[in-house]
Design a protein around this motif. Sequence first.
Motif, PDB file in Angstrom:
ATOM      1  N   VAL A 132       0.680 -12.595   5.893  1.00 15.55           N
ATOM      2  CA  VAL A 132       0.748 -11.971   4.567  1.00 15.55           C
ATOM      3  C   VAL A 132      -0.641 -11.494   4.145  1.00 15.55           C
ATOM      4  O   VAL A 132      -0.812 -10.377   3.647  1.00 15.55           O
ATOM      5  N   ALA A 133      -1.646 -12.336   4.364  1.00 17.84           N
ATOM      6  CA  ALA A 133      -3.022 -11.936   4.029  1.00 17.84           C
ATOM      7  C   ALA A 133      -3.466 -10.752   4.860  1.00 17.84           C
ATOM      8  O   ALA A 133      -4.148  -9.851   4.355  1.00 17.84           O
ATOM      9  N   SER A 134      -3.089 -10.737   6.129  1.00 11.45           N
ATOM     10  CA  SER A 134      -3.472  -9.611   6.979  1.00 11.45           C
ATOM     11  C   SER A 134      -2.882  -8.307   6.457  1.00 11.45           C
ATOM     12  O   SER A 134      -3.558  -7.269   6.447  1.00 11.45           O
ATOM     13  N   ALA A 135      -1.637  -8.345   6.002  1.00 10.34           N
ATOM     14  CA  ALA A 135      -1.022  -7.141   5.436  1.00 10.34           C
ATOM     15  C   ALA A 135      -1.782  -6.675   4.192  1.00 10.34           C
ATOM     16  O   ALA A 135      -2.027  -5.473   4.010  1.00 10.34           O
ATOM     17  N   ILE A 136      -2.178  -7.608   3.349  1.00 15.10           N
ATOM     18  CA  ILE A 136      -2.943  -7.269   2.141  1.00 15.10           C
ATOM     19  C   ILE A 136      -4.273  -6.632   2.524  1.00 15.10           C
ATOM     20  O   ILE A 136      -4.671  -5.585   1.987  1.00 15.10           O
ATOM     21  N   VAL A 141      -7.818  -1.516   2.878  1.00 12.08           N
ATOM     22  CA  VAL A 141      -8.728  -0.566   3.533  1.00 12.08           C
ATOM     23  C   VAL A 141      -7.990   0.715   3.909  1.00 12.08           C
ATOM     24  O   VAL A 141      -8.513   1.542   4.669  1.00 12.08           O
ATOM     25  N   GLY A 142      -6.781   0.892   3.385  1.00 14.53           N
ATOM     26  CA  GLY A 142      -6.070   2.147   3.543  1.00 14.53           C
ATOM     27  C   GLY A 142      -5.195   2.266   4.774  1.00 14.53           C
ATOM     28  O   GLY A 142      -4.633   3.339   5.028  1.00 14.53           O
ATOM     29  N   HIS A 143      -5.031   1.183   5.540  1.00 11.29           N
ATOM     30  CA  HIS A 143      -4.199   1.235   6.749  1.00 11.29           C
ATOM     31  C   HIS A 143      -2.788   0.752   6.398  1.00 11.29           C
ATOM     32  O   HIS A 143      -2.374  -0.354   6.755  1.00 11.29           O
TER      33      HIS A 143
END
Length: 239
Positions: A132-136, A141-143
Amino acid sequence: MRTAVVWDALRSVLAERTAATGREALDIVDAGGGTGGFAVPLAARGHTVTVVDPSPDSLAALERRAKEKGVGVSALQGDVADLGELLHRDSADLVLCHSVLEYVEDPISALTAVAGVLRRGGAVSVLAANPVASAIHRALVGHFDEARAVLDDPEGSWGDRDPTPRRFTAETLVELLTTTGFAVGAIHGVRVFADLVPSRLVDGEPGAADALVALEQAASTHPVLRDIATQLHVLGHRA
């Protein structure tokens, strides 16, 4: 600041094990402990610490760090799954398994090996990346496509260039620990805000670092904020 929540949990489990065993010096294994960021401070507290890591360069850096601090730490080259071959069964009071399950070939085999070297009542400290943190972070950063990919992928990866092969939710970590015979204890979110707050806001304001640590400690068990932390920390106990 980034590991304050983990150290709080470790101090608690060390106090519990010391009280239960009557021994001030506990036997600790840091599986994948690298250069000794946790191992050396634990050895400085008087515990007997063994680091198992596949990288000879990391183990060499560990030995230099331990020498600089004037403490002794045993260093063994190997993978987490090799613990049963490298160490005696039922020989550890605590095993650290930090940022390891993301990279091993088989997380279940790794935790099974951990259980084998733990004494009854011993604890494992698991720290793992949270999808979940990785998605945030990817979205910030726009990805956006990569952020969505993390949420859709069963392993929590955002693509072939993702340096982290897999990530774990609290639920999947609990399932892993339960499957490998552990009783699951406390779950904490680690780095809920620390990776989002610009460093200039912390470095340039007196008392800001301490305030951020206090915020991290409060957020680590919040029912919503915990699950968006960069990492999740789970304690498991061998029955």
